[in-house]
Design a protein around this motif. Sequence first.
Motif, PDB file in Angstrom:
ATOM      1  N   THR A  44       0.825  -1.209   0.000  1.00 27.81           N
ATOM      2  CA  THR A  44       0.000   0.000   0.000  1.00 27.81           C
ATOM      3  C   THR A  44       0.859   1.259   0.000  1.00 27.81           C
ATOM      4  OG1 THR A  44      -1.782  -1.131   1.169  1.00 27.81           O
ATOM      5  CG2 THR A  44      -1.773   1.270   1.262  1.00 27.81           C
ATOM      6  N   LEU A  45       1.885   1.284   0.835  1.00 25.95           N
ATOM      7  CA  LEU A  45       2.736   2.467   0.938  1.00 25.95           C
ATOM      8  C   LEU A  45       3.468   2.763  -0.367  1.00 25.95           C
ATOM      9  CD1 LEU A  45       4.282   2.066   4.510  1.00 25.95           C
ATOM     10  CD2 LEU A  45       2.651   3.791   3.764  1.00 25.95           C
ATOM     11  N   PHE A  46       4.028   1.738  -0.983  1.00 28.19           N
ATOM     12  CA  PHE A  46       4.761   1.962  -2.221  1.00 28.19           C
ATOM     13  C   PHE A  46       3.825   2.361  -3.357  1.00 28.19           C
ATOM     14  CE2 PHE A  46       8.264  -0.429  -0.203  1.00 28.19           C
ATOM     15  CZ  PHE A  46       9.281   0.470  -0.455  1.00 28.19           C
ATOM     16  N   ALA A  47       2.591   1.917  -3.303  1.00 27.11           N
ATOM     17  CA  ALA A  47       1.627   2.295  -4.334  1.00 27.11           C
ATOM     18  C   ALA A  47       1.209   3.756  -4.201  1.00 27.11           C
ATOM     19  CB  ALA A  47       0.395   1.397  -4.251  1.00 27.11           C
ATOM     20  N   ARG A  48       1.199   4.264  -2.968  1.00 27.10           N
ATOM     21  CA  ARG A  48       0.693   5.623  -2.723  1.00 27.10           C
ATOM     22  C   ARG A  48       1.781   6.678  -2.632  1.00 27.10           C
ATOM     23  NH1 ARG A  48      -3.670   4.391   2.151  1.00 27.10           N
ATOM     24  NH2 ARG A  48      -5.179   3.207   0.897  1.00 27.10           N
ATOM     25  N   ALA A  93      16.235  -3.902   1.438  1.00 31.52           N
ATOM     26  CA  ALA A  93      16.394  -4.523   0.124  1.00 31.52           C
ATOM     27  C   ALA A  93      15.704  -5.882   0.068  1.00 31.52           C
ATOM     28  CB  ALA A  93      17.878  -4.674  -0.211  1.00 31.52           C
ATOM     29  N   GLY A  94      15.801  -6.651   1.148  1.00 27.60           N
ATOM     30  CA  GLY A  94      15.147  -7.955   1.192  1.00 27.60           C
ATOM     31  C   GLY A  94      13.641  -7.829   1.145  1.00 27.60           C
ATOM     32  N   LEU A  95      13.106  -6.827   1.830  1.00 25.21           N
ATOM     33  CA  LEU A  95      11.667  -6.592   1.801  1.00 25.21           C
ATOM     34  C   LEU A  95      11.216  -6.197   0.400  1.00 25.21           C
ATOM     35  CD1 LEU A  95       8.881  -6.155   3.040  1.00 25.21           C
ATOM     36  CD2 LEU A  95       9.651  -3.915   3.832  1.00 25.21           C
ATOM     37  N   LEU A  96      11.966  -5.306  -0.246  1.00 29.19           N
ATOM     38  CA  LEU A  96      11.627  -4.887  -1.597  1.00 29.19           C
ATOM     39  C   LEU A  96      11.619  -6.070  -2.566  1.00 29.19           C
ATOM     40  CD1 LEU A  96      13.650  -1.565  -2.005  1.00 29.19           C
ATOM     41  CD2 LEU A  96      11.173  -1.791  -1.823  1.00 29.19           C
ATOM     42  N   ARG A  97      12.647  -6.900  -2.462  1.00 27.62           N
ATOM     43  CA  ARG A  97      12.736  -8.060  -3.365  1.00 27.62           C
ATOM     44  C   ARG A  97      11.556  -8.995  -3.176  1.00 27.62           C
ATOM     45  NH1 ARG A  97      18.325  -7.706  -2.026  1.00 27.62           N
ATOM     46  NH2 ARG A  97      18.066  -9.270  -0.398  1.00 27.62           N
ATOM     47  N   GLU A  98      11.178  -9.237  -1.920  1.00 34.37           N
ATOM     48  CA  GLU A  98      10.089 -10.181  -1.678  1.00 34.37           C
ATOM     49  C   GLU A  98       8.746  -9.619  -2.124  1.00 34.37           C
ATOM     50  OE1 GLU A  98       8.521 -13.301   1.665  1.00 34.37           O
ATOM     51  OE2 GLU A  98      10.577 -12.541   1.635  1.00 34.37           O
ATOM     52  N   LEU A  99       8.539  -8.337  -1.899  1.00 32.97           N
ATOM     53  CA  LEU A  99       7.289  -7.714  -2.330  1.00 32.97           C
ATOM     54  C   LEU A  99       7.193  -7.705  -3.850  1.00 32.97           C
ATOM     55  CD1 LEU A  99       4.686  -6.227  -1.692  1.00 32.97           C
ATOM     56  CD2 LEU A  99       6.006  -4.109  -1.497  1.00 32.97           C
ATOM     57  N   TYR A 100       8.292  -7.374  -4.500  1.00 32.98           N
ATOM     58  CA  TYR A 100       8.325  -7.352  -5.966  1.00 32.98           C
ATOM     59  C   TYR A 100       8.070  -8.739  -6.528  1.00 32.98           C
ATOM     60  CZ  TYR A 100      10.025  -5.785 -10.569  1.00 32.98           C
ATOM     61  OH  TYR A 100      10.137  -5.446 -11.904  1.00 32.98           O
ATOM     62  N   ALA A 101       8.704  -9.747  -5.920  1.00 36.14           N
ATOM     63  CA  ALA A 101       8.517 -11.131  -6.382  1.00 36.14           C
ATOM     64  C   ALA A 101       7.073 -11.585  -6.215  1.00 36.14           C
ATOM     65  CB  ALA A 101       9.449 -12.062  -5.614  1.00 36.14           C
ATOM     66  N   LYS A 125       5.601  -2.757 -15.019  1.00 33.86           N
ATOM     67  CA  LYS A 125       6.357  -1.620 -14.494  1.00 33.86           C
ATOM     68  C   LYS A 125       5.459  -0.389 -14.349  1.00 33.86           C
ATOM     69  CE  LYS A 125      10.602  -3.469 -14.470  1.00 33.86           C
ATOM     70  NZ  LYS A 125      11.701  -3.027 -15.338  1.00 33.86           N
ATOM     71  N   LEU A 126       4.554  -0.179 -15.291  1.00 38.51           N
ATOM     72  CA  LEU A 126       3.633   0.951 -15.197  1.00 38.51           C
ATOM     73  C   LEU A 126       2.672   0.799 -14.020  1.00 38.51           C
ATOM     74  CD1 LEU A 126       2.814   1.420 -18.985  1.00 38.51           C
ATOM     75  CD2 LEU A 126       3.977   3.092 -17.517  1.00 38.51           C
ATOM     76  N   ASP A 127       2.229  -0.418 -13.786  1.00 43.34           N
ATOM     77  CA  ASP A 127       1.294  -0.668 -12.684  1.00 43.34           C
ATOM     78  C   ASP A 127       1.985  -0.657 -11.327  1.00 43.34           C
ATOM     79  OD1 ASP A 127      -0.779  -0.930 -14.475  1.00 43.34           O
ATOM     80  OD2 ASP A 127      -0.646  -3.117 -14.577  1.00 43.34           O
ATOM     81  N   ASN A 128       3.306  -0.799 -11.321  1.00 43.74           N
ATOM     82  CA  ASN A 128       4.073  -0.879 -10.070  1.00 43.74           C
ATOM     83  C   ASN A 128       5.250   0.090 -10.106  1.00 43.74           C
ATOM     84  OD1 ASN A 128       2.918  -3.514  -8.636  1.00 43.74           O
ATOM     85  ND2 ASN A 128       3.102  -3.956 -10.816  1.00 43.74           N
ATOM     86  N   ARG A 129       4.977   1.314 -10.565  1.00 45.29           N
ATOM     87  CA  ARG A 129       6.058   2.262 -10.820  1.00 45.29           C
ATOM     88  C   ARG A 129       6.894   2.548  -9.580  1.00 45.29           C
ATOM     89  NH1 ARG A 129       2.986   7.049 -13.712  1.00 45.29           N
ATOM     90  NH2 ARG A 129       4.643   8.257 -12.700  1.00 45.29           N
ATOM     91  N   SER A 130       6.256   2.845  -8.466  1.00 43.14           N
ATOM     92  CA  SER A 130       7.007   3.220  -7.263  1.00 43.14           C
ATOM     93  C   SER A 130       7.869   2.074  -6.759  1.00 43.14           C
ATOM     94  CB  SER A 130       6.043   3.673  -6.161  1.00 43.14           C
ATOM     95  OG  SER A 130       5.406   4.870  -6.508  1.00 43.14           O
ATOM     96  N   LEU A 131       7.294   0.895  -6.709  1.00 43.08           N
ATOM     97  CA  LEU A 131       8.034  -0.256  -6.208  1.00 43.08           C
ATOM     98  C   LEU A 131       9.181  -0.622  -7.146  1.00 43.08           C
ATOM     99  CD1 LEU A 131       8.465  -2.582  -4.241  1.00 43.08           C
ATOM    100  CD2 LEU A 131       6.722  -3.875  -5.508  1.00 43.08           C
ATOM    101  N   ALA A 132       8.917  -0.654  -8.443  1.00 37.56           N
ATOM    102  CA  ALA A 132       9.958  -1.003  -9.408  1.00 37.56           C
ATOM    103  C   ALA A 132      11.101  -0.004  -9.346  1.00 37.56           C
ATOM    104  CB  ALA A 132       9.374  -1.060 -10.817  1.00 37.56           C
ATOM    105  N   LEU A 133      10.764   1.276  -9.208  1.00 38.42           N
ATOM    106  CA  LEU A 133      11.788   2.310  -9.136  1.00 38.42           C
ATOM    107  C   LEU A 133      12.610   2.162  -7.863  1.00 38.42           C
ATOM    108  CD1 LEU A 133      12.701   4.740 -10.831  1.00 38.42           C
ATOM    109  CD2 LEU A 133      11.244   6.180  -9.396  1.00 38.42           C
ATOM    110  N   ALA A 134      11.954   1.910  -6.744  1.00 38.80           N
ATOM    111  CA  ALA A 134      12.671   1.740  -5.479  1.00 38.80           C
ATOM    112  C   ALA A 134      13.610   0.543  -5.545  1.00 38.80           C
ATOM    113  CB  ALA A 134      11.673   1.567  -4.335  1.00 38.80           C
ATOM    114  N   LEU A 135      13.167  -0.526  -6.189  1.00 35.60           N
ATOM    115  CA  LEU A 135      13.982  -1.737  -6.269  1.00 35.60           C
ATOM    116  C   LEU A 135      15.189  -1.536  -7.180  1.00 35.60           C
ATOM    117  CD1 LEU A 135      14.018  -4.775  -5.388  1.00 35.60           C
ATOM    118  CD2 LEU A 135      13.038  -5.263  -7.624  1.00 35.60           C
ATOM    119  N   GLU A 136      14.969  -0.914  -8.327  1.00 42.43           N
ATOM    120  CA  GLU A 136      16.038  -0.783  -9.309  1.00 42.43           C
ATOM    121  C   GLU A 136      17.003   0.357  -8.982  1.00 42.43           C
ATOM    122  OE1 GLU A 136      14.745  -0.876 -13.383  1.00 42.43           O
ATOM    123  OE2 GLU A 136      13.319  -2.490 -12.994  1.00 42.43           O
TER     124      GLU A 136
END
Length: 203
Positions: free
Chosen positions: A23-27, A58-66, A104-115
């Motif tokens: 929710t946080l990364f989406a908003r 980083a581990g949290l980001l990877r797991e959420l992205y996966a 990537k468009l649907d998950n812009r914030s998360l993808a950007l934070a991860l990459e």
Amino acid sequence: MAERAPRKDAVRNRAAVLAAADTLFARHGSPGDLTMGDIAEAAGVGKGTLFRAFGDRAGLLRELYAARLQPLWEAVESGPSPLGPGTPPRERVPALLDALLCFKLDNRSLALALEEGGSGSSPYRADHYERWREVLSAALAEIPGLAESDFTAHVLLAAVRADLVEHLAGSEGVPRESLRARLAGFTAQLIGSGRPPGVPADG
């Protein structure tokens, strides 16, 4: 000795953390500003719970992205769809890239934070990047006359990097369907003739 199953409260806490982070990364407009403390507070758990479950940010980001990516991977690896392994490569490659762009468009914030360093290492060493490269490279290798399938896979993946997607969709305001059409055109130009664009047949 059999591995002990996670406690029920640990499973609940993990699910709560992933849901809160999702929710946080989406908003959030600036994903890099989100801290483990922010996520812990939103999930109603202590920061220690996050570090025990995921190791670090980083581990949290990877797991959420996966977790978000898993349904797409199921379609890529076994689904009877344009993404699946039974699709002709000249159709499958554009479909794979379009699906990844939409993700990537649907998950812009998360993808950007991860990459942007959130993976803890080079984005080119990330598991998700390597999986996409392998799938694309294998499909490209099936196209007659197309050389350098591995390099071409890297080039095509560069077109859907999170920072480029964010720049085009966010900073420049390019509409979603226009981005998809541009990517499709670039991909067709790259693989349609079996040689890179601008290179003559006898070049």
